[in-house]
Design a protein around this motif. Structure first.
Motif, PDB file in Angstrom:
ATOM      1  N   LEU A   1       7.134  58.077  37.164  1.00 39.80           N
ATOM      2  CA  LEU A   1       6.674  57.001  36.278  1.00 39.80           C
ATOM      3  C   LEU A   1       7.730  55.904  36.239  1.00 39.80           C
ATOM      4  CD1 LEU A   1       4.864  59.426  35.322  1.00 39.80           C
ATOM      5  CD2 LEU A   1       4.933  58.422  33.044  1.00 39.80           C
ATOM      6  N   PHE A   2       7.381  54.742  36.770  1.00 41.35           N
ATOM      7  CA  PHE A   2       8.272  53.588  36.733  1.00 41.35           C
ATOM      8  C   PHE A   2       7.618  52.548  35.832  1.00 41.35           C
ATOM      9  CE2 PHE A   2       8.929  55.257  41.168  1.00 41.35           C
ATOM     10  CZ  PHE A   2      10.150  55.856  40.897  1.00 41.35           C
ATOM     11  N   ASN A   3       8.175  52.369  34.656  1.00 37.17           N
ATOM     12  CA  ASN A   3       7.573  51.475  33.662  1.00 37.17           C
ATOM     13  C   ASN A   3       8.535  50.327  33.373  1.00 37.17           C
ATOM     14  OD1 ASN A   3       5.828  50.394  31.819  1.00 37.17           O
ATOM     15  ND2 ASN A   3       6.213  51.921  30.223  1.00 37.17           N
ATOM     16  N   ASP A   4       8.343  49.219  34.078  1.00 38.60           N
ATOM     17  CA  ASP A   4       9.174  48.021  33.903  1.00 38.60           C
ATOM     18  C   ASP A   4      10.653  48.343  34.105  1.00 38.60           C
ATOM     19  OD1 ASP A   4       9.540  45.315  33.465  1.00 38.60           O
ATOM     20  OD2 ASP A   4       9.835  45.564  31.308  1.00 38.60           O
ATOM     21  N   VAL A   5      10.948  49.048  35.208  1.00 38.87           N
ATOM     22  CA  VAL A   5      12.341  49.337  35.562  1.00 38.87           C
ATOM     23  C   VAL A   5      12.730  48.428  36.726  1.00 38.87           C
ATOM     24  CG1 VAL A   5      12.134  51.721  34.827  1.00 38.87           C
ATOM     25  CG2 VAL A   5      11.714  51.142  37.227  1.00 38.87           C
TER      26      VAL A   5
ATOM     27  N   MET B   1      14.496  52.958  43.176  1.00 41.54           N
ATOM     28  CA  MET B   1      14.968  53.477  44.454  1.00 41.54           C
ATOM     29  C   MET B   1      16.026  54.555  44.266  1.00 41.54           C
ATOM     30  SD  MET B   1      12.982  52.073  46.500  1.00 41.54           S
ATOM     31  CE  MET B   1      13.714  52.906  47.910  1.00 41.54           C
ATOM     32  N   ASP B   2      16.827  54.457  43.211  1.00 45.58           N
ATOM     33  CA  ASP B   2      17.800  55.516  42.918  1.00 45.58           C
ATOM     34  C   ASP B   2      17.086  56.826  42.592  1.00 45.58           C
ATOM     35  OD1 ASP B   2      19.935  53.878  43.395  1.00 45.58           O
ATOM     36  OD2 ASP B   2      20.413  53.505  41.281  1.00 45.58           O
ATOM     37  N   THR B   3      15.968  56.719  41.874  1.00 43.38           N
ATOM     38  CA  THR B   3      15.184  57.912  41.560  1.00 43.38           C
ATOM     39  C   THR B   3      14.655  58.552  42.843  1.00 43.38           C
ATOM     40  OG1 THR B   3      14.517  57.036  39.410  1.00 43.38           O
ATOM     41  CG2 THR B   3      13.150  58.785  40.342  1.00 43.38           C
TER      42      THR B   3
ATOM     43  N   ILE C   1       5.019  55.441  48.910  1.00 41.74           N
ATOM     44  CA  ILE C   1       5.653  55.099  47.637  1.00 41.74           C
ATOM     45  C   ILE C   1       6.556  53.874  47.794  1.00 41.74           C
ATOM     46  CG2 ILE C   1       7.247  55.906  45.854  1.00 41.74           C
ATOM     47  CD1 ILE C   1       6.247  58.742  46.393  1.00 41.74           C
ATOM     48  N   VAL C   2       7.405  53.886  48.825  1.00 41.89           N
ATOM     49  CA  VAL C   2       8.303  52.752  49.047  1.00 41.89           C
ATOM     50  C   VAL C   2       7.514  51.485  49.347  1.00 41.89           C
ATOM     51  CG1 VAL C   2      10.191  51.864  50.461  1.00 41.89           C
ATOM     52  CG2 VAL C   2      10.128  54.289  49.871  1.00 41.89           C
TER      53      VAL C   2
END
Length: 343
Positions: A270-274, A280-282, A316-317
């Protein structure tokens, strides 16, 4: 056939659709489909009620006796079998919708609904008819929802979240039943989660709440901090890697291993306004990658996206890159993000 059957059960079908359905019923190749549709309809719409055996036998005898006493059909140029009579239609509807007939459904399923099955098995006793197939129950799955304020909530299995559409001008309040992971969008209005006698208050952070037992609530924080209050007015502040066991009278805080505590959501991303760098670190930690940016300014571009973990790394990328008009290359374990990105 499923469409025609549903239209008949709901009494919305046209005469032509009804005629087509009964011609399909009289065709033996549709027997398995018919059994499944009846079983599914009964399981969806009707609770089980006990049925007196003598009453069940009486219903069955009436249907079979009526069929046996029918005169043979007149010669016709059509090769289709004749439609069931009006009396049979009434019997069919009575069996489908009579809530007290649930226990005899397995007995009368084929003999009352399809004449052709009766003729093929009239030498056998009623007790030897196979029971209807039971529709397979799909286990509840995790699912991600986005709230009106942009917050993302990952609901675990059968969890439910109740809230007012749009929230209010002062607060964002929801009620959780079950377990869920929250990634709250930053907003001046406090975000409040009600779980039994406990409420969790945040402004913009990520945390998990397990309220499967509403007398013992477990709150686990993965980012930022939250405030938890119980019915006595006591409260505790939680930060990353901290967990709280809360009930109406007690609050107990401990340190936890997030990977173990939140194993159920491990596959989800879940990437929410990051920032793109955070996202990419995740990925780098999960897939053991080395990530670099051709343009350092692109690292701060914001991204919002959700993945269930079944997508390949390249997909994903690609999604994360395209959000800000960037491109990428993957060479073994190295990912290079290229392009100007956001401006």
């Amino acid at each position: 056939m499923a469409y025609l059957f549903r239209r008949y059960v709901e009494k919305t079908g046209t005469p032509g659709e009804k005629e087509e359905l009964f011609h399909l019923i009289l065709n033996a190749e549709h027997d398995d489909t018919l059994r499944r549709l009846i079983a599914e309809t009964w399981n969806e719409d009707h609770p089980s009620y006990p049925q007196d055996k003598s009453r069940a036998d009486s219903i069955l005898r009436e249907i079979l006796t009526h069929r046996a006493s029918e005169p043979p059909p007149a010669a016709s140029t059509t090769t289709r079998p004749p439609l069931p009579s009006a009396s049979f239609n009434r019997s069919l509807r009575a069996i489908l919708f009579n809530r007290r007939a649930a226990s005899i459904l397995g007995i009368v399923l084929l003999s009352s609904l399809t004449f052709h099955l009766f003729h093929r098995s009239k030498g056998s006793s009623i007790e030897h008819l196979p029971p209807p197939a039971v529709a397979a129950q799909t286990p509840p799955a995790d699912r991600c929802i986005t709230l009106p304020d942009g917050s993302k909530i990952l609901l675990h299995k059968s969890a439910r979240l109740d809230y007012q559409s749009g929230f209010t001008t002062k607060t964002r309040e929801v009620t959780l039943h079950g377990e869920a992971y929250f990634d709250i969008h930053k907003d001046p209005r406090p975000f409040i989660v009600h779980t039994g006698a406990v409420r969790t208050i945040v402004l913009g952070t990520a945390f998990n709440i397990n309220a499967n037992n509403e007398r013992d609530i477990v709150i686990t924080v993965t980012k930022g901090k939250v405030k938890v209050e119980n019915a006595k007015g006591e409260f505790s502040i939680l930060r990353r890697d901290e967990q709280l066991l809360a009930d109406s009278t007690h609050l107990k805080k401990t340190q936890v291993n997030l990977g173990v505590a939140l194993a159920w959501k491990k596959t989800w991303l879940l990437f929410n306004d990051v920032t793109m760098r955070e996202a990419m670190d995740t990925l780098a930690r999960r897939y053991h990658l080395n990530v670099s940016f051709a343009n350092p300014a692109a690292e701060n571009c914001p991204v919002t996206a959700t993945f269930n973990g079944e997508e390949p790394l390249g997909a994903i990328v690609n999604v994360l890159s395209k959000i800000n008009n960037m491109d990428f290359t993957i060479d073994h374990d190295h990912v290079l993000i290229k392009g100007e990105g956001c401006k």
